[in-house]
Scaffold this motif. Structure first.
Motif, PDB file in Angstrom:
ATOM      1  N   GLY A 443      -9.964  70.525 -28.471  1.00  0.00           N
ATOM      2  CA  GLY A 443     -10.310  71.927 -28.635  1.00  0.00           C
ATOM      3  C   GLY A 443     -10.421  72.737 -27.362  1.00  0.00           C
ATOM      4  O   GLY A 443     -11.101  73.766 -27.355  1.00  0.00           O
ATOM      5  N   TRP A 444      -9.747  72.346 -26.279  1.00  0.00           N
ATOM      6  CA  TRP A 444      -9.771  73.092 -25.025  1.00  0.00           C
ATOM      7  C   TRP A 444      -8.371  73.610 -24.712  1.00  0.00           C
ATOM      8  O   TRP A 444      -7.369  73.018 -25.125  1.00  0.00           O
ATOM      9  CB  TRP A 444     -10.255  72.224 -23.867  1.00  0.00           C
ATOM     10  N   ILE A 445      -8.325  74.700 -23.950  1.00  0.00           N
ATOM     11  CA  ILE A 445      -7.073  75.267 -23.443  1.00  0.00           C
ATOM     12  C   ILE A 445      -7.140  75.257 -21.917  1.00  0.00           C
ATOM     13  O   ILE A 445      -8.093  75.765 -21.321  1.00  0.00           O
ATOM     14  CB  ILE A 445      -6.849  76.705 -23.946  1.00  0.00           C
ATOM     15  N   HIS A 446      -6.115  74.687 -21.280  1.00  0.00           N
ATOM     16  CA  HIS A 446      -5.972  74.745 -19.826  1.00  0.00           C
ATOM     17  C   HIS A 446      -4.874  75.750 -19.491  1.00  0.00           C
ATOM     18  O   HIS A 446      -3.742  75.630 -19.993  1.00  0.00           O
ATOM     19  CB  HIS A 446      -5.609  73.378 -19.257  1.00  0.00           C
ATOM     20  N   LYS A 447      -5.224  76.736 -18.679  1.00  0.00           N
ATOM     21  CA  LYS A 447      -4.238  77.715 -18.208  1.00  0.00           C
ATOM     22  C   LYS A 447      -3.878  77.376 -16.771  1.00  0.00           C
ATOM     23  O   LYS A 447      -4.751  77.360 -15.898  1.00  0.00           O
ATOM     24  CB  LYS A 447      -4.783  79.136 -18.314  1.00  0.00           C
ATOM     25  N   ALA A 448      -2.602  77.089 -16.533  1.00  0.00           N
ATOM     26  CA  ALA A 448      -2.153  76.641 -15.217  1.00  0.00           C
ATOM     27  C   ALA A 448      -0.928  77.439 -14.803  1.00  0.00           C
ATOM     28  O   ALA A 448      -0.219  78.013 -15.639  1.00  0.00           O
ATOM     29  CB  ALA A 448      -1.837  75.151 -15.233  1.00  0.00           C
ATOM     30  N   VAL A 449      -0.678  77.482 -13.500  1.00  0.00           N
ATOM     31  CA  VAL A 449       0.476  78.186 -12.963  1.00  0.00           C
ATOM     32  C   VAL A 449       1.227  77.242 -12.035  1.00  0.00           C
ATOM     33  O   VAL A 449       0.621  76.478 -11.275  1.00  0.00           O
ATOM     34  CB  VAL A 449       0.041  79.469 -12.210  1.00  0.00           C
ATOM     35  N   VAL A 450       2.554  77.280 -12.137  1.00  0.00           N
ATOM     36  CA  VAL A 450       3.407  76.463 -11.281  1.00  0.00           C
ATOM     37  C   VAL A 450       3.687  77.244 -10.003  1.00  0.00           C
ATOM     38  O   VAL A 450       4.289  78.325 -10.045  1.00  0.00           O
ATOM     39  CB  VAL A 450       4.719  76.104 -11.989  1.00  0.00           C
ATOM     40  N   ILE A 451       3.214  76.706  -8.875  1.00  0.00           N
ATOM     41  CA  ILE A 451       3.419  77.319  -7.563  1.00  0.00           C
ATOM     42  C   ILE A 451       4.193  76.332  -6.702  1.00  0.00           C
ATOM     43  O   ILE A 451       3.696  75.243  -6.411  1.00  0.00           O
ATOM     44  CB  ILE A 451       2.079  77.690  -6.901  1.00  0.00           C
ATOM     45  N   LYS A 452       5.403  76.711  -6.360  1.00  0.00           N
ATOM     46  CA  LYS A 452       6.303  75.830  -5.629  1.00  0.00           C
ATOM     47  C   LYS A 452       6.541  74.564  -6.442  1.00  0.00           C
ATOM     48  O   LYS A 452       7.102  74.612  -7.519  1.00  0.00           O
ATOM     49  CB  LYS A 452       5.742  75.541  -4.230  1.00  0.00           C
ATOM     50  N   ILE A 458      -5.811  77.321 -13.430  1.00  0.00           N
ATOM     51  CA  ILE A 458      -6.625  78.512 -13.222  1.00  0.00           C
ATOM     52  C   ILE A 458      -7.982  78.371 -13.887  1.00  0.00           C
ATOM     53  O   ILE A 458      -9.020  78.684 -13.310  1.00  0.00           O
ATOM     54  CB  ILE A 458      -5.886  79.754 -13.754  1.00  0.00           C
ATOM     55  N   GLU A 459      -7.990  77.867 -15.134  1.00  0.00           N
ATOM     56  CA  GLU A 459      -9.244  77.759 -15.875  1.00  0.00           C
ATOM     57  C   GLU A 459      -9.060  76.819 -17.055  1.00  0.00           C
ATOM     58  O   GLU A 459      -7.926  76.558 -17.491  1.00  0.00           O
ATOM     59  CB  GLU A 459      -9.715  79.136 -16.371  1.00  0.00           C
ATOM     60  N   GLU A 460     -10.165  76.328 -17.557  1.00  0.00           N
ATOM     61  CA  GLU A 460     -10.196  75.590 -18.804  1.00  0.00           C
ATOM     62  C   GLU A 460     -11.176  76.286 -19.740  1.00  0.00           C
ATOM     63  O   GLU A 460     -12.253  76.708 -19.333  1.00  0.00           O
ATOM     64  CB  GLU A 460     -10.596  74.128 -18.591  1.00  0.00           C
TER      65      GLU A 460
END
Length: 827
Positions: A443-452, A458-460
């Protein structure tokens, strides 16, 4: 040529055994979420749930502003701008009692399986939707008029289009009005990829199966014909898991591999050798990190306007009790190159697949019809010669495997990601960044960004209070929303989340491509017309805030303690990536373990305080090279409480007024009254002691028994008392019995002074910050943190001195002895 389009990426979201991941990886794969947002901290969330369950099938039509939801026994039409609004429409499609009884007779579970689970929900044409449900292990498909949201009259048999089992892997896509699906059809059939037109087109079911116990995950249409001069056809890719085909490898008997197969969009069934079979079917294995230990979980296709697509897939591994997740990125040109050969061939003698070394016929088997083939007279798959079809039938597997870019994953986590969705965002530096939304199994969402070549989480976000798997994720660019489907409800949360960053440092350190600092607040970039004043640092995450003046300084707090006591100065860091740094009097940095100092992630603890600990303490949050002031304290260590702060105890006459409200004459009267009352109490006690001493001169023993009477009675017990009756009426005047209770108020000798009321509270600055400090143990998706949190208060809590606590303990112990165990010799 297709190979020249190297900018197209295929990202595979995968799960592999953590014990097999390389220790010498070039990047830090185990990323930690920067910010944790618990369920109680959620904001700007819309929720929809009805009387049904399993909201797992989602279809978003952004231009129409509608989110269609397929659940168990129902289909809903929701307003995509706010799914919690009550304007939604519903179609209830439950199974009949007879169908449910037949399902139970088949040995299926009446609590989970014998219902109508919606498995397919797609747009069929401009006016209708196409929906298929399991219908208690008797699949049916219907058309829904999207204008009126009513079911059309014609109902179709779904045995060739929908799985019987609601838990069976399934995928489907409608291309040019034609339904393409992949699953296990019928009750005990083999896995199959089918196209349903006026006649059925399917995979080969010979002894040499094209699919080896495949479990399908997803499918995607890749428009490879767009802007291509060779006249190639669009292709449908299917992602699935299957058993390992190398039968000679004993340790791989029960392992699975992740595979991808493709077929051409335009294909006509063959009339001779491959009757009702694909002529363009080819498949290949791909790995994220460890071959034979990966299980596909989810894929996502990102359409960026051309044939170039971004695929994100999930692989998982369950080696004993070890589970982990990794994210891999692939170049689509590498996948296409593998489909060009070489091929594999099954050797009957060795019972395994090996590389085919013979001559490959022309036209190349498994290819789509191109302009070159049309010029040679092959206008459709029906024109292909028999030797090409024979080769396709015996060589469906490609020799090479597909590996990720740089042959290593982007990220790994020791938890399970069930679903993934990808959004491509253009930041202030005019670079496009891929933002990954990863749904866990709890029941969690991880928001991530691909850098290089790495991933920054960014957050959970804990989106469900009760742990449950995330079953579907859909992104809406128009509504700037992420839709989350799960067992209990559908949620809608913002994509950006810029409002949660209150300072410039917090906005920049987040490295959120949606957000930028405009000098006053952190806001979404796409909502700002003039971006000249906005600040963002995606590459480094630490530049642009040096001239910012919008960050308010924290309010200074006062801590006052007695010498020798402990004091906690709390420093609550919002970021999981930050570390605290303490300074005293603006010049000396505090070091852990030095003297009486103990440093933690939540604060500074000073034990056995001394006078030299007086001073100004400042806590800074240090993250990615930036320092920001979080908290300031003024610590005062006293030898004793100031005399003007001492308070006298109140008497039984009444509550004394506060010293500030009394004049000097009134204070003298109060003190004289207290002394008089205490003197009177001493006289009463002396009389009682004299009376007791006189009674001791008499011979006898004292007995005590419990009584429910509220009075204390004294009776003399003679030496012959044991021989007398136990009846109370038989006691003579020489018997003394002590019965604990309350004395009657009419007797002046039995009046006990009431306990004095507690002293008035001391001023709020006398506190050590410990008494009001709760402890909380928080587990964040496999990562445990011990966090000490202290409530922010405008008035500080009262100070409880050691003397007061000791007095309370002695007073409680005195009353306990009188009631529970009376000392006979003391009477």
């Amino acid at each position: 040529m297709l190979r020249q389009f190297a900018s197209c990426f295929v990202a595979l979201f995968s799960i592999t055994a953590i014990g097999y991941l390389s220790e010498g990886s070039r990047v830090d794969l185990d990323a930690t979420p920067r910010i944790t947002i618990t369920y109680n901290e959620l904001s700007s969330v819309s929720r929809f749930s009805g009387r049904v369950s399993n909201y797992s099938t989602l279809l978003l039509e952004d231009e129409r502003g509608i989110l269609y939801v397929g659940a168990r026994g129902a289909i809903f039409s929701l307003n995509s701008s706010n799914i919690s609004q009550r304007r939604q429409k519903a179609i209830h499609w439950e199974v009949t009692m007879r169908k449910q009884a037949d399902c139970i007779d088949k040995g299926k579970n009446n609590q989970t399986e014998c219902f109508n689970h919606i498995r397919l929900l797609l747009r069929f044409n401009e006016t209708h939707l196409y929906v298929c449900g399991t219908n208690a292990f008797s699949p049916l498909c219907v058309y829904i008029d999207s204008r009126t949201f009513n079911v059309s009259s014609n109902v179709e048999d779904g045995k060739d289009k929908c799985p019987y089992d609601p838990a069976r892997g399934y995928t489907g896509v409608i291309v040019d009005g034609t339904l393409n699906t992949a699953t296990r059809y019928e009750f005990r059939s083999l896995p199959d990829i089918r196209r349903k037109t006026h006649q059925l087109l399917k995979t080969e079911e010979s002894n040499l199966h094209w699919l080896n116990d495949a479990e399908f995950v997803s499918s995607a249409l890749v428009r490879e014909s767009t802007n291509i001069a060779i006249g190639d056809d669009d292709k449908i890719y299917y992602f699935f898991n299957e058993k390992v085909v190398e039968e000679s490898s004993s340790f791989l008997d029960k392992t699975q591999v992740a595979s991808v197969a493709r077929v051409c969009k335009v294909e006509t069934r063959w009339r001779r050798i491959l009757q009702r079979k694909w002529t363009s079917f080819l498949r290949q294995d791909y790995v994220c990190y460890m071959p034979f230990y990966e299980i596909l979980r989810s894929t996502y296709t990102l359409d960026i306007g051309t044939w170039t697509q971004l695929f994100s897939t999930g692989l998982s591994s369950c080696m004993k009790n070890m589970e982990a997740s990794t994210i891999c990125r692939y170049n689509i040109s590498d996948i296409q190159k593998v489909f060009e050969g070489p091929y594999m061939e099954y050797q009957d003698s060795s019972r395994k697949w090996s590389r085919y070394e013979g001559e490959v016929p022309k036209p190349r088997p498994g290819s789509c019809i191109t302009n070159e083939l049309r010029n040679s007279g092959y206008n459709s798959s029906q024109d292909l010669p028999n030797f090409v079809l024979d080769f396709v039938k015996l060589h469906p597997l490609m020799y090479e495997k597909v590996y990720p870019i740089d042959k290593q994953p982007l990220m790994k986590k020791n938890l399970i990601y069930n679903r993934i969705a990808v959004d491509r965002v253009k930041a202030l530096d005019n670079v496009h960044y891929d933002v990954l939304f990863l749904g866990t199994d709890n029941g969690w969402i991880h928001k991530a960004v691909v850098i290089k070549s790495s991933v920054h989480i960014i957050e959970e976000i804990q989106v469900f209070k009760d742990p449950q798997p995330i079953e579907n994720l859909v992104i809406s660019k128009k509504q700037n929303s992420l839709y989350i489907g799960a067992q209990s409800a559908v949620l809608q949360i913002p994509l950006s989340g810029c409002s949660q960053y209150h300072t410039c440092y917090d906005c920049i350190l987040a490295r959120n491509p949606y957000c930028g600092w405009d000098g006053d607040i952190c806001r979404e970039i796409h909502t700002v017309g003039n971006r000249a004043r906005m600040t963002q640092d995606m590459q480094n995450g630490n530049g642009g805030c040096l001239n910012s003046t919008a960050d308010d300084a924290p309010v200074k707090k006062v801590r006052t303690v007695l010498k020798g006591n402990d004091v906690l100065l709390q420093c609550d860091l919002r970021s999981n990536l930050a570390r605290p740094q303490w300074w005293v009097n603006g010049s000396d940095q505090m070091e852990d373990g030095k003297g009486h100092i103990r440093l933690g992630v939540d604060g500074l603890l000073i034990t056995d305080t001394l006078l030299e600990h007086n001073g100004e303490y400042s806590c800074y949050s240090v993250e990615n090279g930036l320092q920001s002031l979080v908290a300031t304290f003024s610590l005062n260590v006293l030898l004793e409480l100031p005399k003007e702060k001492n308070y006298s105890t109140s008497t039984s006459v009444g509550q004394l007024p506060t010293p500030a409200s009394l004049t000097a004459s009134k204070m003298q009267f109060v003190y004289i009254s207290i002394i008089t009352i205490l003197g009177g109490l001493c006289i009463v006690l002396c009389v009682i002691l004299l009376y007791v001493s006189c009674q001791q001169k008499r011979k006898g023993i004292y007995a005590m028994r419990n009584s429910c009477s509220p009075h204390v009675e004294l009776q003399t017990v003679s030496s012959h008392f044991k021989e007398k009756s136990d009846d109370m009426n038989s006691y003579n005047e020489m018997c003394l019995q002590i019965i604990p209770g309350e004395a009657p108020t009419s007797s002046p000798y039995k009046i006990a002074p009431p306990p004095p009321p507690p002293p008035p509270p001391l001023p709020s600055e006398f506190t050590n910050g410990i008494s009001t400090l709760p402890n909380m143990l928080r587990k964040m998706n496999g990562n445990s943190y011990m966090l000490l949190r202290q409530n922010e208060e405008t008035s500080l809590p009262s100070y409880n001195s050691f003397t007061e606590e000791l007095s309370k303990i002695l007073e409680k112990r005195k009353h306990t002895q009188l009631v529970e165990k009376l000392d006979e010799s003391s009477v």
